[in-house]
Design an enzyme around this catalytic site. Structure first.
Site, PDB file in Angstrom:
ATOM      1  N   GLY A  34      23.465   0.746  11.209  1.00  0.00           N
ATOM      2  CA  GLY A  34      22.260   1.208  11.782  1.00  0.00           C
ATOM      3  C   GLY A  34      22.327   2.640  11.981  1.00  0.00           C
ATOM      4  N   GLN A  90      38.816   8.467  10.523  1.00  0.00           N
ATOM      5  CA  GLN A  90      39.471   9.773  10.326  1.00  0.00           C
ATOM      6  C   GLN A  90      39.301  10.165   8.643  1.00  0.00           C
ATOM      7  OE1 GLN A  90      43.661   9.597  11.281  1.00  0.00           O
ATOM      8  NE2 GLN A  90      43.193   8.343  13.174  1.00  0.00           N
ATOM      9  N   GLY A 136       2.822 -11.564   2.200  1.00  0.00           N
ATOM     10  CA  GLY A 136       3.900 -11.771   1.187  1.00  0.00           C
ATOM     11  C   GLY A 136       2.977 -11.907  -0.114  1.00  0.00           C
ATOM     12  N   CYS A 163      -2.433 -10.129   6.202  1.00  0.00           N
ATOM     13  CA  CYS A 163      -2.769 -10.001   4.760  1.00  0.00           C
ATOM     14  C   CYS A 163      -2.813 -11.103   4.063  1.00  0.00           C
ATOM     15  CB  CYS A 163      -1.651  -8.870   4.529  1.00  0.00           C
ATOM     16  SG  CYS A 163      -2.113  -8.254   2.754  1.00  0.00           S
ATOM     17  N   HIS A 187      -2.329  -4.559   7.483  1.00  0.00           N
ATOM     18  CA  HIS A 187      -0.675  -4.711   8.213  1.00  0.00           C
ATOM     19  C   HIS A 187      -0.871  -3.952   9.413  1.00  0.00           C
ATOM     20  CE1 HIS A 187       1.099  -6.860   4.757  1.00  0.00           C
ATOM     21  NE2 HIS A 187       0.485  -6.203   4.081  1.00  0.00           N
ATOM     22  N   GLU A 238       0.892  -4.108  12.033  1.00  0.00           N
ATOM     23  CA  GLU A 238       2.302  -4.176  12.286  1.00  0.00           C
ATOM     24  C   GLU A 238       2.814  -2.550  12.236  1.00  0.00           C
ATOM     25  OE1 GLU A 238       1.376  -5.800   9.865  1.00  0.00           O
ATOM     26  OE2 GLU A 238       2.961  -6.339   8.359  1.00  0.00           O
TER      27      GLU A 238
HETATM   28  N1  GLN Z   1      -0.271 -11.194  -2.316  1.00  0.00           N
HETATM   29  C1  GLN Z   1      -1.431 -10.720  -1.382  1.00  0.00           C
HETATM   30  C2  GLN Z   1      -2.159  -9.578  -2.261  1.00  0.00           C
HETATM   31  O1  GLN Z   1      -1.626  -9.096  -2.928  1.00  0.00           O
HETATM   32  C3  GLN Z   1      -0.985 -10.530   0.224  1.00  0.00           C
HETATM   33  C4  GLN Z   1      -0.320  -9.079   0.022  1.00  0.00           C
HETATM   34  C5  GLN Z   1       0.272  -9.083   1.251  1.00  0.00           C
HETATM   35  O2  GLN Z   1       0.510  -9.935   2.258  1.00  0.00           O
HETATM   36  N2  GLN Z   1       0.809  -7.981   1.613  1.00  0.00           N
HETATM   37  O3  GLN Z   1      -3.182  -9.398  -1.964  1.00  0.00           O
END
Ligand code: GLN
Length: 546
Positions: free
Chosen positions: A15, A192, A356, A383, A517, A519
């Site tokens: 961490g 140490q 993904g 995405c 994204h 996030e």
């Molecule tokens: N695999 C998908 C693409 O390339 C989605 C990419 C992702 O979810 N970051 O468009």
């Protein structure tokens, strides 16, 4: 400019990123302009080509760099967008040195690790600090002292102190103090040894920070001070806490901020830690609780979805709620019948399908989107999560039963998701996706426009990382079938104009999905709008049901 170098000892995955980011937060809370640099001693140019299952998520910066997940921690803890060049790898350093050698920049010289490689490392660290306009640069050296691949970096930072002067460079070493349950003892020996190893490279730590199960008792701190020659009030305990946002507070309480100001010759200032105390208080005594099912592929490796989980935490803080995560293995969902589906998703207040790549688990994710749509469960698609929602809608509502993405079936009769035109000529795999900040033009009257605070429509920016898009040939058909295209890419330098950026479904409590994204831009003090709206809708649904 002042520099703080953080090295690690004993074991990896301590961490170090969170500890350094927490120190960064303490400095930011004092009003300093701080930036962060992460050094990864592997030979990959960036984290984009590595397995999330091993290294955790690939964090995408505004500039489009595919970086280590620690960069995400820095952006969240320091509330900053790091500039390009903030994640340095061995691969980048050697690539540049070799390029210069071929270009004749080192003509007649023997090109060596010292000084050529170390100079290039130092140049990159300085450049990152300058680009950020920082007063203090926090540099985390990945890996553990003693790793062969870290050596040139340790040598470079040793020289750095020599170049910049003692008062401008601080070395912080993070180690582990294990607790042996059988003998009820904290063991300091590895620390140490680790400090001794660091000294053998010519680096004497100014601060020793110790990861431990519990706060170190004073006698252990004293012992570490004695054996490492680091003063007792410069030995800090980064003990296990229930959430990482407690770490800045735990370290401030021990006086870390003051110690750093003293060591760097800065005036002592009062920190404003309101963000962190508020976050921690809400997380410890939330008024509400919701359960979000995440249908993903890497359910056994939550770090693969780190920013997304942090975003849910931020959205929870904004809604005074604890967000419980229920991991649902998308591959298993694919085979699930109605009963099993109900078992997996029936108790969720919201369903999230994350980003993904690759076909594994796709049919399960499509089923999760279908379940959310048909059961009026709030849905957030990110995405790939948007792409599967579009496939599902095309198959089950728009009358295209064989709809698919070209990523999963090149020969599908209806490729509602297809490769973006500019991706057709792409050859290599590294850094070739549509990456980083891209604008989204949100349409008036849509839920997403309202969430982003532009109800009359407007442009907002989110980070991207994808190769595929909603196939423009199908947008009319999808719209006729009732799908709302809520956002598109405005024409930017002629590229990407009209690309579908977000979709939603009317007559549903919350069905929002984005190609981007969001996030990656969420912060504890500024939750990502689609996440905040999602958790809010999940809470509302729960109250309606209860
Ligand atoms: N695999 C998908 C693409 O390339 C989605 C990419 C992702 O979810 N970051 O468009």
């Amino acid at each position: 400019m002042k520099y703080i170098f953080v090295t690690g000892g004993v074991v990896s995955s301590l961490g170090k990123g969170v500890a350094s980011a927490s120190l960064g937060a303490l400095l930011r809370a004092r009003g300093y302009r701080v930036t962060a640099v992460k050094i990864d001693p592997y030979i990959n140019i960036d984290a984009g080509t590595m397995r999330p299952y091993e290294h955790g998520e690939c964090f995408v910066t505004a500039s489009g760099a595919e970086t280590d997940l620690d960069i995400g921690n820095y952006e969240r803890f320091l509330d900053l967008d790091v500039p390009a060049g903030s994640n340095i790898t061995t691969g980048q350093v050697y690539q540049e040195v070799i390029r210069k050698e071929r270009a004749g920049d080192y003509l007649s010289q023997t090109v060596q690790v010292i000084p050529h490689v170390t100079d290039e490392i130092k140049r990159r660290i300085r450049a990152a600090g300058e680009k950020a306009g920082a007063e203090i640069v926090l540099i985390e050296v990945g890996g553990t002292v003693g790793d062969i691949e870290s050596l040139p970096f340790l040598e470079a930072i040793r020289q750095f102190r020599f170049d910049e002067g003692d008062e401008n460079v601080l070395f912080l070493h993070l180690t582990l103090v294990p607790y042996l349950g059988t003998s009820h003892e904290f063991k300091t020996k590895p620390t140490q040894h680790s400090v001794a190893a660091l000294r053998s490279y010519g680096i004497s730590p100014d601060i020793v920070m110790v990861r431990s199960k519990e706060k170190l008792p004073p006698e252990i701190t004293r012992k570490i001070a004695q054996f490492t020659s680091v003063r007792e009030n410069r030995v800090f305990s980064s003990y296990d806490v229930s959430h990482v946002y407690e770490v800045p507070l735990a370290l401030e309480e021990q006086g870390l901020g003051k110690a750093v100001e003293d060591l760097l010759g800065l005036e002592r200032t009062m920190p404003n830690l309101g963000v962190w105390t508020h976050a921690v208080k809400t997380m410890k005594q939330p008024a509400n609780e919701v359960t979000i099912a995440i249908a993903g592929k890497y359910t056994a490796m939550p770090d693969a979805y780190l920013s997304m989980m942090e975003s849910l935490t931020h959205a929870g803080i904004a809604n005074d709620a604890k967000v419980n995560i229920k991991w649902v293995n998308a591959e298993e969902l694919a085979e699930a019948g109605a009963g099993e589906l109900e078992k997996q998703l029936g108790d969720a207040d919201g369903i999230l399908v994350p980003g993904g790549f690759g076909i594994r688990g796709i049919e399960g994710k499509i089923k999760a989107a279908e379940y959310a749509r048909t059961h009026d469960v709030p849905y957030l698609g990110i995405c790939l999560g948007m792409q599967v929602a579009v496939i599902e809608y095309a198959r089950n509502v728009a009358g295209l039963p064989e709809a698919n993405s070209a990523e999963f079936d090149q020969y599908a009769p209806d490729k509602v998701i297809d490769l973006m035109p500019e991706q057709l000529e792409v050859e290599g795999m590294g850094g070739t996706m549509r990456l980083g900040d891209w604008p989204m033009q949100l349409n008036a009257g849509t839920k997403i426009a309202e969430l982003y605070g532009v109800p009359q429509g407007g442009t907002v920016t989110e980070r991207h990382r994808h190769r595929y898009e909603v196939n423009p040939a199908y947008t009319d058909r999808l719209k006729t079938a009732g799908l709302t295209i809520s956002g598109v890419t405005p024409g930017v330098q002629g590229r990407g104009a009209g690309l579908v950026e977000s979709i939603e479904i009317g007559n549903h409590p919350y069905f929002v999905a984005l190609q981007a994204h969001p996030e990656f831009k969420s912060r504890p003090m500024r939750p990502s709008p689609p996440f905040a709206g999602f958790v809010k809708a999940a809470l509302k649904g729960q109250q309606a049901a209860g």
